[in-house]
Design a protein around this motif. Structure first.
Motif, PDB file in Angstrom:
ATOM      1  N   PRO A   1       0.833  -1.207   0.000  1.00 59.31           N
ATOM      2  CA  PRO A   1       0.000   0.000   0.000  1.00 59.31           C
ATOM      3  C   PRO A   1       0.865   1.254   0.000  1.00 59.31           C
ATOM      4  O   PRO A   1       1.981   1.266   0.540  1.00 59.31           O
ATOM      5  N   GLU A   2       0.365   2.305  -0.621  1.00 59.49           N
ATOM      6  CA  GLU A   2       1.064   3.578  -0.678  1.00 59.49           C
ATOM      7  C   GLU A   2       0.107   4.700  -0.297  1.00 59.49           C
ATOM      8  O   GLU A   2      -1.107   4.492  -0.217  1.00 59.49           O
ATOM      9  N   THR A   3       0.668   5.877  -0.065  1.00 60.72           N
ATOM     10  CA  THR A   3      -0.142   7.045   0.269  1.00 60.72           C
ATOM     11  C   THR A   3       0.136   8.144  -0.743  1.00 60.72           C
ATOM     12  O   THR A   3       1.304   8.475  -1.006  1.00 60.72           O
ATOM     13  N   GLN A   4      -0.922   8.681  -1.322  1.00 64.91           N
ATOM     14  CA  GLN A   4      -0.799   9.774  -2.279  1.00 64.91           C
ATOM     15  C   GLN A   4      -1.094  11.093  -1.576  1.00 64.91           C
ATOM     16  O   GLN A   4      -2.139  11.237  -0.941  1.00 64.91           O
ATOM     17  N   ARG A   5      -0.184  12.052  -1.693  1.00 67.73           N
ATOM     18  CA  ARG A   5      -0.381  13.370  -1.075  1.00 67.73           C
ATOM     19  C   ARG A   5      -0.713  14.406  -2.147  1.00 67.73           C
ATOM     20  O   ARG A   5      -0.064  14.465  -3.193  1.00 67.73           O
ATOM     21  N   VAL A   6      -1.711  15.229  -1.847  1.00 65.59           N
ATOM     22  CA  VAL A   6      -2.152  16.294  -2.736  1.00 65.59           C
ATOM     23  C   VAL A   6      -2.326  17.559  -1.910  1.00 65.59           C
ATOM     24  O   VAL A   6      -2.764  17.506  -0.750  1.00 65.59           O
ATOM     25  N   LEU A   7      -1.990  18.694  -2.495  1.00 63.36           N
ATOM     26  CA  LEU A   7      -2.293  19.988  -1.880  1.00 63.36           C
ATOM     27  C   LEU A   7      -3.540  20.523  -2.560  1.00 63.36           C
ATOM     28  O   LEU A   7      -3.473  21.042  -3.681  1.00 63.36           O
ATOM     29  N   PRO A   8      -4.699  20.395  -1.930  1.00 63.21           N
ATOM     30  CA  PRO A   8      -5.964  20.707  -2.610  1.00 63.21           C
ATOM     31  C   PRO A   8      -6.097  22.173  -3.002  1.00 63.21           C
ATOM     32  O   PRO A   8      -5.561  23.071  -2.346  1.00 63.21           O
ATOM     33  N   TYR A   9      -6.836  22.390  -4.065  1.00 64.08           N
ATOM     34  CA  TYR A   9      -7.233  23.725  -4.508  1.00 64.08           C
ATOM     35  C   TYR A   9      -8.440  24.170  -3.670  1.00 64.08           C
ATOM     36  O   TYR A   9      -9.013  23.371  -2.927  1.00 64.08           O
ATOM     37  N   PRO A  10      -8.878  25.418  -3.803  1.00 61.02           N
ATOM     38  CA  PRO A  10     -10.062  25.881  -3.059  1.00 61.02           C
ATOM     39  C   PRO A  10     -11.360  25.435  -3.728  1.00 61.02           C
ATOM     40  O   PRO A  10     -12.220  26.243  -4.071  1.00 61.02           O
ATOM     41  N   ASN A  11     -11.457  24.136  -3.948  1.00 63.69           N
ATOM     42  CA  ASN A  11     -12.622  23.564  -4.628  1.00 63.69           C
ATOM     43  C   ASN A  11     -13.260  22.499  -3.751  1.00 63.69           C
ATOM     44  O   ASN A  11     -12.561  21.687  -3.148  1.00 63.69           O
ATOM     45  N   ALA A  12     -14.574  22.490  -3.722  1.00 63.29           N
ATOM     46  CA  ALA A  12     -15.298  21.371  -3.126  1.00 63.29           C
ATOM     47  C   ALA A  12     -15.481  20.299  -4.192  1.00 63.29           C
ATOM     48  O   ALA A  12     -15.490  20.592  -5.393  1.00 63.29           O
TER      49      ALA A  12
ATOM     50  N   GLY B   1      -8.714   0.017  -7.279  1.00 61.70           N
ATOM     51  CA  GLY B   1      -9.906   0.825  -7.076  1.00 61.70           C
ATOM     52  C   GLY B   1     -10.068   1.883  -8.143  1.00 61.70           C
ATOM     53  O   GLY B   1      -9.147   2.150  -8.921  1.00 61.70           O
ATOM     54  N   LYS B   2     -11.245   2.475  -8.173  1.00 62.55           N
ATOM     55  CA  LYS B   2     -11.558   3.524  -9.132  1.00 62.55           C
ATOM     56  C   LYS B   2     -12.548   4.485  -8.492  1.00 62.55           C
ATOM     57  O   LYS B   2     -13.539   4.053  -7.892  1.00 62.55           O
ATOM     58  N   VAL B   3     -12.277   5.764  -8.617  1.00 64.45           N
ATOM     59  CA  VAL B   3     -13.087   6.807  -7.983  1.00 64.45           C
ATOM     60  C   VAL B   3     -13.408   7.862  -9.026  1.00 64.45           C
ATOM     61  O   VAL B   3     -12.554   8.202  -9.861  1.00 64.45           O
ATOM     62  N   LEU B   4     -14.624   8.373  -8.991  1.00 62.31           N
ATOM     63  CA  LEU B   4     -14.987   9.507  -9.844  1.00 62.31           C
ATOM     64  C   LEU B   4     -15.303  10.705  -8.969  1.00 62.31           C
ATOM     65  O   LEU B   4     -16.004  10.582  -7.958  1.00 62.31           O
ATOM     66  N   GLY B   5     -14.807  11.860  -9.363  1.00 58.67           N
ATOM     67  CA  GLY B   5     -15.083  13.085  -8.626  1.00 58.67           C
ATOM     68  C   GLY B   5     -15.625  14.172  -9.536  1.00 58.67           C
ATOM     69  O   GLY B   5     -15.331  14.202 -10.737  1.00 58.67           O
ATOM     70  N   VAL B   6     -16.428  15.031  -8.962  1.00 56.44           N
ATOM     71  CA  VAL B   6     -16.927  16.228  -9.637  1.00 56.44           C
ATOM     72  C   VAL B   6     -16.287  17.412  -8.938  1.00 56.44           C
ATOM     73  O   VAL B   6     -16.512  17.637  -7.744  1.00 56.44           O
ATOM     74  N   ARG B   7     -15.456  18.141  -9.666  1.00 57.64           N
ATOM     75  CA  ARG B   7     -14.772  19.292  -9.072  1.00 57.64           C
ATOM     76  C   ARG B   7     -15.593  20.548  -9.353  1.00 57.64           C
ATOM     77  O   ARG B   7     -15.672  21.022 -10.485  1.00 57.64           O
ATOM     78  N   PHE B   8     -16.195  21.080  -8.292  1.00 52.81           N
ATOM     79  CA  PHE B   8     -16.963  22.308  -8.422  1.00 52.81           C
ATOM     80  C   PHE B   8     -16.020  23.505  -8.538  1.00 52.81           C
ATOM     81  O   PHE B   8     -14.934  23.523  -7.952  1.00 52.81           O
ATOM     82  N   ALA B   9     -16.438  24.493  -9.287  1.00 53.19           N
ATOM     83  CA  ALA B   9     -15.701  25.750  -9.320  1.00 53.19           C
ATOM     84  C   ALA B   9     -15.747  26.380  -7.938  1.00 53.19           C
ATOM     85  O   ALA B   9     -16.683  26.125  -7.166  1.00 53.19           O
ATOM     86  N   PRO B  10     -14.749  27.198  -7.573  1.00 53.98           N
ATOM     87  CA  PRO B  10     -14.866  27.915  -6.306  1.00 53.98           C
ATOM     88  C   PRO B  10     -16.192  28.689  -6.264  1.00 53.98           C
ATOM     89  O   PRO B  10     -16.467  29.489  -7.145  1.00 53.98           O
TER      90      PRO B  10
END
Length: 287
Positions: free
Chosen positions: A61-72, A99-108
């Protein structure tokens, strides 16, 4: 990108990798990331849909790090579909198996017209997606994740949102324009500069961001600058750290380094060295 393409990976070319991904070359070896445009009716609210897929069944197993944008985000994830508020720190996602994930990135600001609460009420947290979707989240999750390919998943997620489409919200559009101004190359490096550039009072700006974005304008400006730094330090050229700190609006190199370490976990110099090593590894072992 062709909506039917379930093999495309933005991470295979570094210049296309999103700026918030820490160690993009290593990320490309552990997962696939694809983004897809949305229906014109959703465009005032949503930036794009994204798909992340991984298969680590023969690896630890691994861990993915992300610095999120100001988006929900509305995230369809097996057993944990939810609305994710803006994360102020680093976001770490454990990856194991397949695994597989789908996301909807809303505009700020884009999520606020769909829900009945300010975005600041669930910063660094998730809330149930049932009320937004108009159907139980588990039912929506099965509809989306049960599709055969990326394109069908995206189409199903958009269909759910189009069924509950709100009216255009002028305040949401303004929040989006303000966030875009903060993200612009060589853009404002302080709240005062953002207010002056967009001709808005600081009090109104602060209240708008609390309600529609979920974080402060200062946070947004600084996060965009740190994402820019991470992206620049991963490129083949070697930016001067003192000049980069000054360009991105930090008081000095020490201030830049402290903020960088707090989110990334290493100094800017160590991170740049790690990216050079990762580049050499990619050349020796191409995907």
């Amino acid at each position: 990108m062709d909506k039917s393409d379930s093999t495309a990976n933005l991470l295979t070319e570094l210049k296309h990798a999103p700026k918030g991904i820490v160690d993009p070359r290593a990320t490309a070896r552990r997962l696939r990331l694809a983004t897809y445009p949305v229906d014109a009716a959703l465009a005032p609210f949503v930036e794009y849909c994204w798909v992340v897929e991984w298969d680590l069944r023969d690896r630890a197993p691994e861990t993915q790090r992300v610095l999120p944008y100001p988006n929900a985000h509305l995230v369809f994830d097996a057993g944990s579909t939810a609305i994710h508020g803006v994360v102020r720190g680093a976001f770490d996602r454990p990856l194991a198996g397949a695994g597989k994930v789908l996301g909807v990135r809303f505009a700020p600001g884009g999520l606020r017209p769909f829900i009945k609460q300010p975005l600041s009420s669930f910063t660094d947290a998730t809330i149930a997606a049932d009320a937004l979707l108009g159907v139980p989240a588990r039912e929506a999750e099965a509809l989306v994740l049960g599709q055969m390919d990326d394109g069908a998943m995206v189409a199903q997620a958009q269909s759910l949102l189009l069924a509950v489409l709100p009216q255009i919200d002028a305040a949401a559009l303004l929040a989006g324009r303000l966030a875009a101004a903060a993200a612009a190359p060589y853009g404002p490096v302080s709240v005062g500069q953002l207010c002056a550039a967009m001709e808005i009072s600081e009090r109104r700006l602060q209240r708008l961001f609390a309600d529609y974005v979920g974080v402060t304008p200062k946070w947004v400006i600084q996060r965009y600058r740190l994402q820019e730094a991470i992206w620049r330090l991963a490129q083949p050229d070697r930016p001067d750290l003192a000049s980069l700190a000054q360009e991105l609006g930090f008081f000095d190199q020490a201030h830049f380094s402290r903020k960088f370490v707090a989110l990334v976990g290493s100094t800017p110099l160590d991170y740049r060295r790690s990216q050079l090593r990762s580049q050499e590894q990619s050349i020796r072992s191409p995907m």
